[in-house]
Design a protein around this motif. Sequence first.
Motif, PDB file in Angstrom:
ATOM      1  N   THR A   1       0.825  -1.213   0.000  1.00 42.34           N
ATOM      2  CA  THR A   1       0.000   0.000   0.000  1.00 42.34           C
ATOM      3  C   THR A   1       0.850   1.250   0.000  1.00 42.34           C
ATOM      4  O   THR A   1       0.323   2.353   0.060  1.00 42.34           O
ATOM      5  CB  THR A   1      -0.910   0.035   1.239  1.00 42.34           C
ATOM      6  OG1 THR A   1      -0.093   0.043   2.422  1.00 42.34           O
ATOM      7  CG2 THR A   1      -1.843  -1.161   1.269  1.00 42.34           C
TER       8      THR A   1
ATOM      9  N   GLY B   1       3.238   3.764   1.924  1.00 36.82           N
ATOM     10  CA  GLY B   1       3.594   4.104   3.292  1.00 36.82           C
ATOM     11  C   GLY B   1       5.096   4.273   3.432  1.00 36.82           C
ATOM     12  O   GLY B   1       5.874   3.761   2.645  1.00 36.82           O
TER      13      GLY B   1
ATOM     14  N   ASN C   1       4.901  -1.882   2.939  1.00 36.00           N
ATOM     15  CA  ASN C   1       5.588  -0.901   2.103  1.00 36.00           C
ATOM     16  C   ASN C   1       6.445  -1.611   1.049  1.00 36.00           C
ATOM     17  O   ASN C   1       6.454  -2.843   0.960  1.00 36.00           O
ATOM     18  CB  ASN C   1       6.421   0.069   2.950  1.00 36.00           C
ATOM     19  CG  ASN C   1       7.559  -0.618   3.677  1.00 36.00           C
ATOM     20  OD1 ASN C   1       8.010  -1.699   3.290  1.00 36.00           O
ATOM     21  ND2 ASN C   1       8.036   0.001   4.738  1.00 36.00           N
TER      22      ASN C   1
ATOM     23  N   VAL D   1       3.372  -1.252   7.418  1.00 35.73           N
ATOM     24  CA  VAL D   1       3.169   0.183   7.643  1.00 35.73           C
ATOM     25  C   VAL D   1       2.609   0.343   9.056  1.00 35.73           C
ATOM     26  O   VAL D   1       1.541  -0.196   9.361  1.00 35.73           O
ATOM     27  CB  VAL D   1       2.186   0.776   6.612  1.00 35.73           C
ATOM     28  CG1 VAL D   1       1.940   2.251   6.904  1.00 35.73           C
ATOM     29  CG2 VAL D   1       2.708   0.580   5.194  1.00 35.73           C
TER      30      VAL D   1
ATOM     31  N   ASP E   1      -6.732   3.606   3.415  1.00 33.35           N
ATOM     32  CA  ASP E   1      -5.333   3.941   3.136  1.00 33.35           C
ATOM     33  C   ASP E   1      -4.423   3.110   4.034  1.00 33.35           C
ATOM     34  O   ASP E   1      -4.585   3.111   5.267  1.00 33.35           O
ATOM     35  CB  ASP E   1      -5.071   5.431   3.401  1.00 33.35           C
ATOM     36  CG  ASP E   1      -5.779   6.320   2.386  1.00 33.35           C
ATOM     37  OD1 ASP E   1      -6.196   5.789   1.336  1.00 33.35           O
ATOM     38  OD2 ASP E   1      -5.932   7.520   2.651  1.00 33.35           O
ATOM     39  N   ASN E   2      -3.474   2.421   3.431  1.00 34.57           N
ATOM     40  CA  ASN E   2      -2.529   1.583   4.175  1.00 34.57           C
ATOM     41  C   ASN E   2      -3.210   0.485   4.995  1.00 34.57           C
ATOM     42  O   ASN E   2      -2.670   0.030   6.004  1.00 34.57           O
ATOM     43  CB  ASN E   2      -1.646   2.438   5.096  1.00 34.57           C
ATOM     44  CG  ASN E   2      -0.681   3.299   4.305  1.00 34.57           C
ATOM     45  OD1 ASN E   2      -0.206   2.905   3.239  1.00 34.57           O
ATOM     46  ND2 ASN E   2      -0.411   4.492   4.806  1.00 34.57           N
TER      47      ASN E   2
END
Length: 340
Positions: free
Chosen positions: A47, A49, A245, A251, A272-273
């Motif tokens: 994702t 990060g 990451n 992350v 997100d992440n």
Amino acid sequence: SSIHCCVNMSPMSLTAATSSDEEDDSDSSTKPIRSEKKKNPVSLFQTGGDPPKEKKSKKKVPPKGAESEEETPETPQKNSNKKGKAKKSKKQLKEERPPSPVIEVDNLEEFVLRPAPQGVTIKCRVTRDKKGMDRGLYPTYYLHLDNDKKVFLLAGRKRKKSKTSNYLISIDPTDLSRVGENFIGKLRSNLMGTRFTVFDNGANPDRANADWSNVRQELSAVVYETNVLGFKGPRKMTVIIPGMNADGERVPIRPRNDNDGLLMRWQNRNMDNVIELHNKAPVWNDETQSYVLNFHGRVTHASVKNFQIVHSSDPDYIVMQFGRVADDAFTMDYNYPLCA
């Protein structure tokens, strides 16, 4: 050959194991549990990060498996749709579970928080100890590598004064205290016992230092759903984990309050992440009148607690699987990006 195992029925007597299944069993010590796929499953979990400063990992949920264990009545052979009994062949009864590859555990604390190496399935065994005065109510769970050395990894026990399901996780089988240096993390549930969060051993946000680096990370969250059959039929599970990451490291998710954790991000679809996983839906088998999943020889007893966790984009890549092999013993195997 691989044993197909029901979610809540007797293991099926299946003689139609393919040669590829058998190869999977013999070679499974060196490759992840997955079928042939062109795409690299690692990309499913990336994702972005910033690379974390510490070498820690995304979390698997043995405590979660342990928790679901406790709440469920031991009725593996009951199902509203059951007709007749399925039996295992003698060949299947004699079968040994495929062993784990050689895994080096130099630093235990680092190992249990580090993601599984890409392409390697870490095969573990969970045992439940109910001996003693209050162990029936507060059993201790032990996680070992399922190999010749039976290397100890983690122990977990329910906290006695907690109103909800709250487990301490330790890297010492005899020291399960919150204040000890062996405390490695905890699992916490909501009042209903349907939502769970796994934390590492960092500090409560109330005791954060200036740069927030000492605050605990959330390693995983789990959401249980019932279905039209209640607890009789297959369970539905959503697992939320931090993304990875570019360096293949987790992350860090360090919520500043209860409204900023994995569960709230997932509920608000702020992904997100964050990665969402689910348990693989078992398939109904008319012949045996039961739900079945293929555990490739790693699960030998039917149980409603048997499950596999997958990403919706690649249901053949088994991120984690858990299943019964004896009354108080279970196998728990995990792949990248999870950690013990």
